[in-house]
Design a protein around this motif. Sequence first.
Motif, PDB file in Angstrom:
ATOM      1  N   ALA A 154       0.832  -1.209   0.000  1.00 15.21           N
ATOM      2  CA  ALA A 154       0.000   0.000   0.000  1.00 15.21           C
ATOM      3  C   ALA A 154       0.864   1.256   0.000  1.00 15.21           C
ATOM      4  O   ALA A 154       0.473   2.300  -0.534  1.00 15.21           O
ATOM      5  CB  ALA A 154      -0.930  -0.008   1.216  1.00 15.21           C
ATOM      6  N   HIS A 155       2.050   1.161   0.589  1.00 18.24           N
ATOM      7  CA  HIS A 155       2.967   2.303   0.634  1.00 18.24           C
ATOM      8  C   HIS A 155       3.445   2.664  -0.773  1.00 18.24           C
ATOM      9  O   HIS A 155       3.474   3.841  -1.152  1.00 18.24           O
ATOM     10  CB  HIS A 155       4.153   1.965   1.539  1.00 18.24           C
ATOM     11  CG  HIS A 155       4.979   3.147   1.912  1.00 18.24           C
ATOM     12  ND1 HIS A 155       6.158   3.455   1.259  1.00 18.24           N
ATOM     13  CD2 HIS A 155       4.806   4.106   2.852  1.00 18.24           C
ATOM     14  CE1 HIS A 155       6.682   4.548   1.801  1.00 18.24           C
ATOM     15  NE2 HIS A 155       5.881   4.957   2.768  1.00 18.24           N
ATOM     16  N   VAL A 156       3.788   1.651  -1.569  1.00 20.11           N
ATOM     17  CA  VAL A 156       4.200   1.895  -2.956  1.00 20.11           C
ATOM     18  C   VAL A 156       3.024   2.423  -3.767  1.00 20.11           C
ATOM     19  O   VAL A 156       3.176   3.336  -4.595  1.00 20.11           O
ATOM     20  CB  VAL A 156       4.775   0.613  -3.581  1.00 20.11           C
ATOM     21  CG1 VAL A 156       4.984   0.781  -5.088  1.00 20.11           C
ATOM     22  CG2 VAL A 156       6.093   0.236  -2.911  1.00 20.11           C
ATOM     23  N   ASP A 157       1.838   1.870  -3.548  1.00 25.76           N
ATOM     24  CA  ASP A 157       0.657   2.321  -4.281  1.00 25.76           C
ATOM     25  C   ASP A 157       0.391   3.803  -4.034  1.00 25.76           C
ATOM     26  O   ASP A 157       0.139   4.566  -4.984  1.00 25.76           O
ATOM     27  CB  ASP A 157      -0.548   1.487  -3.864  1.00 25.76           C
ATOM     28  CG  ASP A 157      -1.806   1.874  -4.614  1.00 25.76           C
ATOM     29  OD1 ASP A 157      -1.852   1.690  -5.842  1.00 25.76           O
ATOM     30  OD2 ASP A 157      -2.745   2.379  -3.972  1.00 25.76           O
ATOM     31  N   ALA A 158       0.465   4.232  -2.791  1.00 24.04           N
ATOM     32  CA  ALA A 158       0.231   5.638  -2.462  1.00 24.04           C
ATOM     33  C   ALA A 158       1.306   6.531  -3.075  1.00 24.04           C
ATOM     34  O   ALA A 158       1.012   7.624  -3.576  1.00 24.04           O
ATOM     35  CB  ALA A 158       0.193   5.819  -0.945  1.00 24.04           C
ATOM     36  N   ALA A 159       2.554   6.062  -3.051  1.00 27.20           N
ATOM     37  CA  ALA A 159       3.646   6.837  -3.644  1.00 27.20           C
ATOM     38  C   ALA A 159       3.467   6.980  -5.149  1.00 27.20           C
ATOM     39  O   ALA A 159       3.779   8.027  -5.731  1.00 27.20           O
ATOM     40  CB  ALA A 159       4.984   6.176  -3.326  1.00 27.20           C
ATOM     41  N   THR A 160       2.953   5.940  -5.797  1.00 27.87           N
ATOM     42  CA  THR A 160       2.736   5.985  -7.240  1.00 27.87           C
ATOM     43  C   THR A 160       1.670   7.012  -7.595  1.00 27.87           C
ATOM     44  O   THR A 160       1.827   7.804  -8.534  1.00 27.87           O
ATOM     45  CB  THR A 160       2.341   4.595  -7.763  1.00 27.87           C
ATOM     46  OG1 THR A 160       3.335   3.641  -7.380  1.00 27.87           O
ATOM     47  CG2 THR A 160       2.208   4.608  -9.278  1.00 27.87           C
ATOM     48  N   THR A 161       0.593   7.009  -6.843  1.00 27.46           N
ATOM     49  CA  THR A 161      -0.458   8.002  -7.069  1.00 27.46           C
ATOM     50  C   THR A 161       0.075   9.415  -6.878  1.00 27.46           C
ATOM     51  O   THR A 161      -0.171  10.314  -7.700  1.00 27.46           O
ATOM     52  CB  THR A 161      -1.642   7.761  -6.119  1.00 27.46           C
ATOM     53  OG1 THR A 161      -2.221   6.487  -6.410  1.00 27.46           O
ATOM     54  CG2 THR A 161      -2.699   8.831  -6.263  1.00 27.46           C
ATOM     55  N   ARG A 162       0.833   9.625  -5.812  1.00 26.51           N
ATOM     56  CA  ARG A 162       1.392  10.955  -5.561  1.00 26.51           C
ATOM     57  C   ARG A 162       2.406  11.334  -6.635  1.00 26.51           C
ATOM     58  O   ARG A 162       2.433  12.490  -7.091  1.00 26.51           O
ATOM     59  CB  ARG A 162       2.041  10.982  -4.172  1.00 26.51           C
ATOM     60  CG  ARG A 162       2.645  12.331  -3.803  1.00 26.51           C
ATOM     61  CD  ARG A 162       1.622  13.432  -3.828  1.00 26.51           C
ATOM     62  NE  ARG A 162       2.208  14.736  -3.496  1.00 26.51           N
ATOM     63  CZ  ARG A 162       1.791  15.879  -4.006  1.00 26.51           C
ATOM     64  NH1 ARG A 162       0.780  15.914  -4.875  1.00 26.51           N
ATOM     65  NH2 ARG A 162       2.359  17.022  -3.657  1.00 26.51           N
ATOM     66  N   ALA A 163       3.221  10.386  -7.063  1.00 29.24           N
ATOM     67  CA  ALA A 163       4.192  10.668  -8.119  1.00 29.24           C
ATOM     68  C   ALA A 163       3.492  11.136  -9.388  1.00 29.24           C
ATOM     69  O   ALA A 163       3.946  12.069 -10.055  1.00 29.24           O
ATOM     70  CB  ALA A 163       5.035   9.430  -8.400  1.00 29.24           C
ATOM     71  N   GLY A 164       2.365  10.501  -9.733  1.00 25.08           N
ATOM     72  CA  GLY A 164       1.626  10.918 -10.915  1.00 25.08           C
ATOM     73  C   GLY A 164       1.175  12.362 -10.824  1.00 25.08           C
ATOM     74  O   GLY A 164       1.245  13.116 -11.818  1.00 25.08           O
ATOM     75  N   GLU A 165       0.736  12.785  -9.649  1.00 26.26           N
ATOM     76  CA  GLU A 165       0.295  14.169  -9.450  1.00 26.26           C
ATOM     77  C   GLU A 165       1.459  15.148  -9.577  1.00 26.26           C
ATOM     78  O   GLU A 165       1.351  16.183 -10.244  1.00 26.26           O
ATOM     79  CB  GLU A 165      -0.348  14.306  -8.075  1.00 26.26           C
ATOM     80  CG  GLU A 165      -1.608  13.465  -7.890  1.00 26.26           C
ATOM     81  CD  GLU A 165      -2.042  13.348  -6.442  1.00 26.26           C
ATOM     82  OE1 GLU A 165      -3.168  12.856  -6.206  1.00 26.26           O
ATOM     83  OE2 GLU A 165      -1.266  13.742  -5.533  1.00 26.26           O
TER      84      GLU A 165
END
Length: 208
Positions: free
Chosen positions: A43-54
């Motif tokens: 879940a930590h990587v998933d959240a980072a991926t979403t934030r990276a996209g932004e």
Amino acid sequence: MSDAFTAAGYGARPVGFGRKSAVVVVDLQLGFTGGTNPMAQSAHVDAATTRAGEVLQELRALGVPVLHSFVAYRGPWELGHWKAAANLAAFTPDSDLATIDPRVLAPADAVVEKRFPSAFFGTDVASILRFWDVDTVIVMGCTSSGCVRASIIDSFSLGFRTIVAEDCCGDQDAQAHADNMRDVGRRYADVLSGAEVIAQVRAAGITV
């Protein structure tokens, strides 16, 4: 940072941004960010991926180029001695696991295949950055304790000013992420939030 590290001079000065910047996105591919592979369940990587996209969307709008690395292997001769080889063996070049997560990829981004931890080792990443006349590398991706950390160290070692977008980096374990962000911030890079990175790039007009 503990008093012992401060007393020894670690983190005594910021790296800062230079003339021109680019983003190196380390391995935000579906093998780590989505799907059924055991390495893609954080879940930590998933959240980072979403934030990276932004954050990437904002940086592209400011003219900052983006380069992605991804890992892929054609057989055991390329996997070598990875301790996670049993799961990485499924990361073949034509598999979904080797596909950059669509949350972070844009058509104009550069994409480079790699096999080792650092995005720089055995790849054309450094030469692409030199072609772009970049002196500042903004790092994001996964995992913080593995390929992100290795890429930060190589970026530093190759003479680039190295900035880490902390909330755009993820790991299997949040504590491993925090430990490694703290440590690279002592030694090699400025560790900033994605919002801070955007603000500094916007303020300085650092684009290619």
